[in-house]
Design an enzyme around this catalytic site. Structure first.
Site, PDB file in Angstrom:
ATOM      1  N   SER A  35      22.913  32.578   2.762  1.00  0.00           N
ATOM      2  CA  SER A  35      22.799  32.828   1.525  1.00  0.00           C
ATOM      3  C   SER A  35      23.156  34.325   1.186  1.00  0.00           C
ATOM      4  CB  SER A  35      21.316  32.471   1.155  1.00  0.00           C
ATOM      5  OG  SER A  35      21.019  31.152   1.180  1.00  0.00           O
TER       6      SER A  35
HETATM    7  N1  SAH Z   1      18.379  29.831   4.748  1.00  0.00           N
HETATM    8  C1  SAH Z   1      19.879  29.534   5.257  1.00  0.00           C
HETATM    9  C2  SAH Z   1      20.641  29.084   3.697  1.00  0.00           C
HETATM   10  C3  SAH Z   1      21.774  28.068   4.450  1.00  0.00           C
HETATM   11  S1  SAH Z   1      22.502  26.899   3.546  1.00  0.00           S
HETATM   12  C4  SAH Z   1      20.643  30.996   5.303  1.00  0.00           C
HETATM   13  O1  SAH Z   1      20.494  31.991   4.633  1.00  0.00           O
HETATM   14  O2  SAH Z   1      21.561  30.999   6.200  1.00  0.00           O
HETATM   15  C5  SAH Z   1      21.356  25.581   3.134  1.00  0.00           C
HETATM   16  C6  SAH Z   1      21.122  24.863   4.551  1.00  0.00           C
HETATM   17  O3  SAH Z   1      20.196  23.884   4.215  1.00  0.00           O
HETATM   18  C7  SAH Z   1      22.357  24.241   5.259  1.00  0.00           C
HETATM   19  O4  SAH Z   1      22.142  24.877   6.590  1.00  0.00           O
HETATM   20  C8  SAH Z   1      22.095  23.031   5.142  1.00  0.00           C
HETATM   21  O5  SAH Z   1      22.421  22.167   6.265  1.00  0.00           O
HETATM   22  C9  SAH Z   1      20.228  22.681   5.018  1.00  0.00           C
HETATM   23  N2  SAH Z   1      19.951  21.586   4.576  1.00  0.00           N
HETATM   24  C10 SAH Z   1      20.431  20.577   3.430  1.00  0.00           C
HETATM   25  N3  SAH Z   1      19.687  19.622   3.231  1.00  0.00           N
HETATM   26  C11 SAH Z   1      18.708  19.715   4.232  1.00  0.00           C
HETATM   27  C12 SAH Z   1      17.564  19.044   4.564  1.00  0.00           C
HETATM   28  N4  SAH Z   1      17.088  17.762   3.707  1.00  0.00           N
HETATM   29  N5  SAH Z   1      16.820  19.085   5.527  1.00  0.00           N
HETATM   30  C13 SAH Z   1      17.042  20.341   6.153  1.00  0.00           C
HETATM   31  N6  SAH Z   1      18.073  21.164   6.026  1.00  0.00           N
HETATM   32  C14 SAH Z   1      18.863  20.937   4.953  1.00  0.00           C
END
Ligand code: SAH
Length: 220
Positions: free
Chosen positions: A67
Site C-alpha cells: 500500500s
Molecule cells: N497491507 C499490505 C497490503 C497488501 S495488498 C501491504 O501494505 O503490503 C492486499 C493484500 O490482501 C494482498 O496481499 C492480497 O493477497 C490480500 N488479500 C485479499 N483478499 C484476502 C483475503 N480474503 N484474506 C486474506 N488476504 C487477502
C-alpha cells in the site's frame, strides 16, 4: 536473503516522507513516528531501493501491492491504536502495514490468502524484532474465531461488503477500518464502530484504490 542496510540516504528520504504525510493531513504523531522508524525499502525488491520512500504503491509478489504510505498512515490513524490492543489485519501482503501496527505496540494477527506471500514472511527481519505478530495463511473472510474478540480490525483490500464473520469477531466499542467497494474503480474508506447492541456506527472518509479482497486461499 539480500543484505539489508538502512543507510543515511534511506533515513533522509524517510524523514521527507513523514514531512509529506504531515502536509497531506496525517496528524497522529504515533503513526508518523512508526512510519519514520520502519525502513520501507526492507519490504520491497532491491530494484525499488531508491524509490521506496515515494508516496506510491508498488508491486510485490503474486500480483499484489504494498500500500501507498499515505494509505497506510491514513488507515492506521483511523484505527486509533493503543499499546496492547489486539488487532486483526486482513491482507499481510508485504508485511509493511503489519509492522507499522506492531511498532505502535499492538498485538497483531494478520491473515494472507496468497501462499506465495505467506511463504515469504519468515524472511522478514522484522519478524524477529516484533514478536507480537501472528502470521496466518487463510481466507480473511473467516477471520480467526479462536483468537477473537479483537479491539480493532483492519482490512487492506477492497471489500465488497462488511464481512459478517469479521464483524462478529470485533469487541463492543471496537473499530473496523475497511475500504468498501462502491461499484467503481475506487473504494470509500469507512470506520465502523460496534455499538452495545451489536449494530454499527458508520463514518465515511476519502476514496482509495485497493486490490480486491477475494474469497478462499491459493494453493501455491
Ligand atoms: N497491507 C499490505 C497490503 C497488501 S495488498 C501491504 O501494505 O503490503 C492486499 C493484500 O490482501 C494482498 O496481499 C492480497 O493477497 C490480500 N488479500 C485479499 N483478499 C484476502 C483475503 N480474503 N484474506 C486474506 N488476504 C487477502
Amino acid at each position: 536473503m539480500r543484505k539489508l542496510e538502512d543507510a543515511y540516504l534511506h533515513k533522509g528520504l524517510r524523514k521527507q516522507l513523514v514531512d509529506l504525510l504531515r502536509t497531506k493531513g496525517i496528524t497522529d504523531e504515533k503513526v508518523l513516528e512508526a512510519i519514520g522508524a520502519i525502513p520501507r525499502h526492507f519490504f520491497l525488491d532491491s530494484a525499488f531501493d531508491r524509490i521506496a520512500y515515494e508516496d506510491r504503491a508498488f508491486p510485490i509478489a503474486a500480483d499484489q501491492t504494498i500500500s501507498q504510505p499515505y494509505t497506510v498512515a491514513y488507515q492506521t490513524q483511523l484505527l486509533q491504536i493503543k499499546p496492547g490492543e489486539k488487532v486483526l489485519e486482513i491482507g499481510t501482503g508485504s508485511m509493511y502495514q503489519t509492522t507499522v501496527l506492531a511498532a505502535m505496540g499492538a498485538k497483531v494477527y494478520t491473515i494472507e490468502r496468497q501462499k506465495q506471500l505467506f511463504d515469504l514472511t519468515p524472511y522478514y527481519i522484522f519478524k524477529q524484532q516484533y514478536t507480537d505478530i501472528l502470521f496466518s495463511f487463510g481466507d480473511g473472510f473467516e477471520g480467526l474465531p479462536e483468537l477473537a474478540p479483537f479491539d480493532k480490525i483492519l482490512i487492506t483490500a477492497a471489500a465488497p461488503v462488511v464481512p459478517e464473520k469479521l464483524w462478529a469477531q470485533l469487541k463492543v466499542n471496537g473499530k473496523m477500518v475497511i475500504p468498501l467497494d462502491e461499484e467503481g474503480a475506487e473504494q470509500r474508506m469507512m470506520r465502523l464502530t460496534k455499538k452495545k447492541d451489536g449494530k454499527e456506527k458508520r463514518e465515511s472518509f476519502e476514496a482509495f484504490s485497493f486490490v480486491p479482497m477475494l474469497e478462499g486461499k491459493t494453493s501455491k
